[in-house]
Scaffold this motif. Sequence first.
Motif, PDB file in Angstrom:
ATOM      1  N   GLY A 524      76.062  18.512  99.332  1.00 56.70           N
ATOM      2  CA  GLY A 524      76.123  19.956  99.545  1.00 56.70           C
ATOM      3  C   GLY A 524      75.120  20.695  98.671  1.00 56.70           C
ATOM      4  O   GLY A 524      74.396  21.574  99.134  1.00 56.70           O
ATOM      5  N   LYS A 525      75.058  20.308  97.401  1.00 47.60           N
ATOM      6  CA  LYS A 525      74.137  20.972  96.468  1.00 47.60           C
ATOM      7  C   LYS A 525      72.679  20.811  96.928  1.00 47.60           C
ATOM      8  O   LYS A 525      71.905  21.757  96.945  1.00 47.60           O
ATOM      9  N   LYS A 526      72.367  19.564  97.348  1.00 49.74           N
ATOM     10  CA  LYS A 526      70.987  19.307  97.800  1.00 49.74           C
ATOM     11  C   LYS A 526      70.656  20.164  99.027  1.00 49.74           C
ATOM     12  O   LYS A 526      69.549  20.690  99.148  1.00 49.74           O
ATOM     13  N   MET A 527      71.637  20.277  99.925  1.00 49.69           N
ATOM     14  CA  MET A 527      71.378  21.045 101.145  1.00 49.69           C
ATOM     15  C   MET A 527      71.206  22.524 100.830  1.00 49.69           C
ATOM     16  O   MET A 527      70.292  23.177 101.334  1.00 49.69           O
ATOM     17  N   ILE A 528      72.094  23.066  99.990  1.00 52.26           N
ATOM     18  CA  ILE A 528      72.000  24.495  99.653  1.00 52.26           C
ATOM     19  C   ILE A 528      70.685  24.778  98.932  1.00 52.26           C
ATOM     20  O   ILE A 528      70.019  25.777  99.195  1.00 52.26           O
ATOM     21  N   GLU A 529      70.277  23.867  98.058  1.00 52.55           N
ATOM     22  CA  GLU A 529      69.007  24.081  97.355  1.00 52.55           C
ATOM     23  C   GLU A 529      67.827  24.047  98.321  1.00 52.55           C
ATOM     24  O   GLU A 529      66.876  24.806  98.181  1.00 52.55           O
ATOM     25  N   ALA A 530      67.913  23.155  99.328  1.00 52.36           N
ATOM     26  CA  ALA A 530      66.826  23.081 100.311  1.00 52.36           C
ATOM     27  C   ALA A 530      66.755  24.366 101.144  1.00 52.36           C
ATOM     28  O   ALA A 530      65.682  24.767 101.594  1.00 52.36           O
ATOM     29  N   ILE A 531      67.897  25.008 101.321  1.00 50.88           N
ATOM     30  CA  ILE A 531      67.929  26.265 102.074  1.00 50.88           C
ATOM     31  C   ILE A 531      67.388  27.411 101.199  1.00 50.88           C
ATOM     32  O   ILE A 531      67.020  28.467 101.675  1.00 50.88           O
ATOM     33  N   GLY A 532      67.321  27.191  99.904  1.00 53.41           N
ATOM     34  CA  GLY A 532      66.822  28.216  98.983  1.00 53.41           C
ATOM     35  C   GLY A 532      67.944  28.921  98.251  1.00 53.41           C
ATOM     36  O   GLY A 532      67.734  29.960  97.627  1.00 53.41           O
ATOM     37  N   GLY A 533      69.148  28.363  98.329  1.00 51.68           N
ATOM     38  CA  GLY A 533      70.300  28.996  97.696  1.00 51.68           C
ATOM     39  C   GLY A 533      70.766  28.285  96.450  1.00 51.68           C
ATOM     40  O   GLY A 533      70.098  27.390  95.935  1.00 51.68           O
ATOM     41  N   LYS A 534      71.941  28.710  95.977  1.00 51.61           N
ATOM     42  CA  LYS A 534      72.513  28.126  94.755  1.00 51.61           C
ATOM     43  C   LYS A 534      73.977  27.796  95.015  1.00 51.61           C
ATOM     44  O   LYS A 534      74.625  28.436  95.844  1.00 51.61           O
ATOM     45  N   ILE A 535      74.491  26.825  94.295  1.00 56.16           N
ATOM     46  CA  ILE A 535      75.905  26.481  94.412  1.00 56.16           C
ATOM     47  C   ILE A 535      76.441  26.244  93.010  1.00 56.16           C
ATOM     48  O   ILE A 535      75.724  25.711  92.151  1.00 56.16           O
ATOM     49  N   GLY A 536      77.672  26.635  92.759  1.00 54.96           N
ATOM     50  CA  GLY A 536      78.227  26.437  91.426  1.00 54.96           C
ATOM     51  C   GLY A 536      79.742  26.451  91.456  1.00 54.96           C
ATOM     52  O   GLY A 536      80.356  26.694  92.506  1.00 54.96           O
ATOM     53  N   VAL A 537      80.333  26.154  90.302  1.00 54.61           N
ATOM     54  CA  VAL A 537      81.788  26.108  90.242  1.00 54.61           C
ATOM     55  C   VAL A 537      82.258  26.808  88.972  1.00 54.61           C
ATOM     56  O   VAL A 537      81.579  26.801  87.959  1.00 54.61           O
ATOM     57  N   ALA A 538      83.434  27.398  89.067  1.00 53.11           N
ATOM     58  CA  ALA A 538      84.075  27.985  87.888  1.00 53.11           C
ATOM     59  C   ALA A 538      85.537  27.597  87.926  1.00 53.11           C
ATOM     60  O   ALA A 538      86.146  27.584  89.001  1.00 53.11           O
ATOM     61  N   SER A 539      86.063  27.196  86.786  1.00 53.95           N
ATOM     62  CA  SER A 539      87.477  26.849  86.747  1.00 53.95           C
ATOM     63  C   SER A 539      87.994  27.111  85.346  1.00 53.95           C
ATOM     64  O   SER A 539      87.286  26.879  84.362  1.00 53.95           O
ATOM     65  N   GLU A 540      89.174  27.621  85.276  1.00 54.51           N
ATOM     66  CA  GLU A 540      89.722  27.914  83.946  1.00 54.51           C
ATOM     67  C   GLU A 540      90.337  26.675  83.318  1.00 54.51           C
ATOM     68  O   GLU A 540      90.925  26.739  82.245  1.00 54.51           O
ATOM     69  N   GLY A 541      90.262  25.571  84.032  1.00 56.35           N
ATOM     70  CA  GLY A 541      90.768  24.320  83.461  1.00 56.35           C
ATOM     71  C   GLY A 541      91.787  23.669  84.381  1.00 56.35           C
ATOM     72  O   GLY A 541      92.033  24.133  85.505  1.00 56.35           O
ATOM     73  N   ALA A 542      92.352  22.556  83.866  1.00 57.24           N
ATOM     74  CA  ALA A 542      93.276  21.773  84.675  1.00 57.24           C
ATOM     75  C   ALA A 542      94.452  22.618  85.172  1.00 57.24           C
ATOM     76  O   ALA A 542      95.007  23.426  84.421  1.00 57.24           O
ATOM     77  N   ASN A 543      94.770  22.440  86.441  1.00 54.42           N
ATOM     78  CA  ASN A 543      95.899  23.133  87.109  1.00 54.42           C
ATOM     79  C   ASN A 543      95.784  24.648  87.167  1.00 54.42           C
ATOM     80  O   ASN A 543      96.779  25.339  87.377  1.00 54.42           O
TER      81      ASN A 543
END
Length: 558
Positions: A524-543
């Motif tokens: 997914g990351k490779k595809m989004i980068e090829a499209i010229g976009g960005k992908i990322g994640v945010a999480s406050e932690g487990a559960n």
Amino acid sequence: MICYFFPETVYFFFSSDVPPLLYYAHIPVMIVSLLAGLYVLKSGVSNLLNRLFFVISFFFSLWTTINLITWTNIHSDIIMFFWSFFSISLSLIAISCIYFIYVFLEKKDISNRIKAIFILLLTPTFLFSATPLNINGFDIANCDAFKFEWLPFKVYYTLLGILAIIWILILLIRKYRVATLELRKQIVLMGLGIELFLSTFFIFIFLASYLTQIGLLADSRLEWYGLLGMVIFMVYISILIVRFKAFNVKLLGAQVLVVGLVIIIGSELFFAENTTNQILILVSLAIATVFGYMLIKSIKMEVQRKEELQEMSNRLSTANDQLRKLDNAKSEFISIASHQLRTPLTAIKGFISLILEGSYGNISGEIEGVLNKVYLSNERLIDLVEDLLNLSRIESGRMEYKFEKTNLGEVCQEIYDTFLLRAKEKNLNLELILAENSNMEAMVDRNKIREVISNLVDNGLKYTLKGGVKIKLTDMGESMRVAIIDTGIGVPAEEIPYLFSKFSRGKDISRLNTGGTGLGLHVGKKMIEAIGGKIGVASEGANRGSTFLIEVPKEHVE
Ligand code: ADP
């Protein structure tokens, strides 16, 4: 005219009548030059380049010896005998320098044609050196040879030296223009050495001689200084030949400095008039030797460390190359294997669908249940093969992208519809929030972006046990943002940096008993980068849930 000589016929004795510089300039030069030649010869006698360098050093040493003899002798017949060797050694130095550079640049012996040219150029020297056409007398009273020299012959071998300087320069430039970076460095270093050696020789010796002849200088003492310069270049070249790869100008500079200093201080001993002076000189000599040794040693260590680093980086780069080859072979294998796997899997999917639809007659509820399981497992296998195929396409650069105006609102809606049933089965909420008052369009590859968002929603549902998943589309002005927000198991902070790497799977997910390869996010990351976009994640932690964000530009930028 000043003439330094000894009252006896013996030469090579130290005498207070003779200025010290005469010896300073000649004796160390004779010895060091020969030592430099032998040093190179010792490092490989069978090497033509080494032998040629020895020849140069030998003739140079010979020239210096003759010079000292003629400066210090009072017998005109002896002077005249040795005088003939001047032109011979000079011409031989010039020609062997050209020969040397040819072999250095081409790494092989020269052709017979060039050898013939060399012989032709040397012939006049051998013919005239020992005849009155070279010199026909010596004025011992005035220490004067000039008026007895035959000017055309002298001009001839001066020109031979100048010819060598120009010839060598042309050879160097010609090779430099087509050489690799590493070779260029070698050409510059060696070219500098040999050109400086020859030009110092000719500038100092002939300038001194001609200027004296026309009366601008009192005598040709100027040449003594030239000799000191030449022997430095000689040592420089010899180290260059023997230690080309590990050659270090800094180290050589320090060595020349220290050895020079020790020789100069040491030779003072011969001229010290009393014991106090001798002791003082000895003390200075000891200090210069010890500190010089320490200086050289520390530079040597630094050079050694640098060499070790270079060696290590070379080894690393070879290992890296091998790894890359292995990785390519693996990608190739995956690509072939996945292609072969896809066909039977698609056939299985087709036939199971037909059986379930009743195309082959009615089936019992129990068989239907089993077939549904087979169907789902088969679907998972197809997804896996698809991921592997995508990976191999991306890695081999064969992935193709078709940019078109895509309504991301529509895409998210389709995905929402597809996953709604799954969410309900798991008792989870699935929510879709679309950007208001926006046309929601972006220039992207529609299928690829659908694949990536689907995978994120699929993950959201897979890794959430309670709560649900939100798909939220926002207009950011220049770009569109898709957020997939879940209330699931979350991602521990230490896993975030590796989440998008190949085959990376979370530590805690085994307890959820979910299938997967750890390829979805990477692809997914490779595809989004090829499209010229960005992908990322945010999480406050487990559960504490996770939010995956995709941002793609509205206009396609190359
Ligand atoms: P897979 O799901 O096949 O393991 P992915 O590349 O899609 O592979 O995901 C990689 C890893 O990222 C997963 O194994 C999981 O640990 C973590 N992950 C992905 N999505 C989520 C999510 N929504 N919540 C928590 N962890 C996730």
